[in-house]
Design a protein around this motif. Sequence first.
Motif, PDB file in Angstrom:
ATOM      1  N   ILE A 174       0.846  -1.199   0.000  1.00  0.00           N
ATOM      2  CA  ILE A 174       0.000   0.000   0.000  1.00  0.00           C
ATOM      3  C   ILE A 174       0.878   1.245   0.000  1.00  0.00           C
ATOM      4  O   ILE A 174       0.629   2.211  -0.734  1.00  0.00           O
ATOM      5  N   ASN A 188      -5.806  -2.950   0.018  1.00  0.00           N
ATOM      6  CA  ASN A 188      -6.537  -2.664   1.250  1.00  0.00           C
ATOM      7  C   ASN A 188      -7.546  -3.763   1.549  1.00  0.00           C
ATOM      8  O   ASN A 188      -7.706  -4.205   2.694  1.00  0.00           O
ATOM      9  N   THR A 219     -12.675   2.254  -0.917  1.00  0.00           N
ATOM     10  CA  THR A 219     -11.289   2.660  -0.706  1.00  0.00           C
ATOM     11  C   THR A 219     -10.781   3.506  -1.866  1.00  0.00           C
ATOM     12  O   THR A 219     -10.080   4.505  -1.666  1.00  0.00           O
ATOM     13  N   HIS A 239      -2.814   2.163   9.018  1.00  0.00           N
ATOM     14  CA  HIS A 239      -2.734   0.722   8.778  1.00  0.00           C
ATOM     15  C   HIS A 239      -1.534   0.120   9.516  1.00  0.00           C
ATOM     16  O   HIS A 239      -1.626  -0.981  10.085  1.00  0.00           O
TER      17      HIS A 239
END
Length: 293
Positions: A174, A188, A219, A239
């Motif tokens: 990511i 995600n 997302t 995250h």
Amino acid sequence: MNSPTVTEAGRRSARKRADDGGVSRGRMAAKAVGSKSAAAEAGEHGSSGSLVQQAIRAVGNYMRDNGLRPGDTLPGEKYFGDELGVSRAVMREAFGALGALQIIDVARGRKPKVSHVDGSLFATSIVHGFNTSQISILDVWEVRKTVELRATEMAATARTDEELKEIQDIVEAIAVHMDDPDLVSQYNAEFHYAIARASHNVLFAQILASFAPITRIATRAAWKACTTKAMKQTQVTRHKAIVRAIARKDPEAATDAMRQLFDDAIRENWSRLAAHRFSFDPFFEQGQRPALI
């Protein structure tokens, strides 16, 4: 005394009456057989829904009673047709329905096999609910948040080193691809699914898999709203906070970090997501479905 002529005539008349009666009875019997045959055919095809349902239940009972597991082979249509006393057409329809439900894997020319649990059917139903205004984004977020908080808590204590490495690698992906909303949306969804798998509760994993199309679209929409690198980095940091807590095997911190991720997402993106019209495409096209499903 009767004359020979009269006696012979009487005998011929009696024989004719007997023959006529036999023909008549034969015709009546043929009619009865024909009626029974037609009734049986109507019972099989006219009410085939009930027969197909019985056949579906019989196949399910067979899997249960014989302790079959995913990948195990089932007998073919003829076996079940003979056992149940139904036609191949009924069994073909039953097998087709079970295949569509992804309970069995039906491939042309091969015997059917027991399928793995698959959340994609629920995903189709959820997206349909969005497209027809039966489900709101808030409905999904509330269910997801409830499931994911518990899944994250469990993952923090149950995860293996390999599962932790997978989650860490996804978050790094990511970060590397933060300027590509499409890739970020896929990673995600995989991030949340990997955590659910690490909880070692297969239902959590399947529920999260079923939300994957919605998660990816939401997302992508949220990430496109991050117009600066700092905003994108903030998302990555959130995250990573979850991953660090899972790595420490700290269920309370992991749950708090996941709750913060959800609360921030709703606060920052609610109006945009609430107005979004979700679509099946491209997430159900061949080759475009998330790798996690």
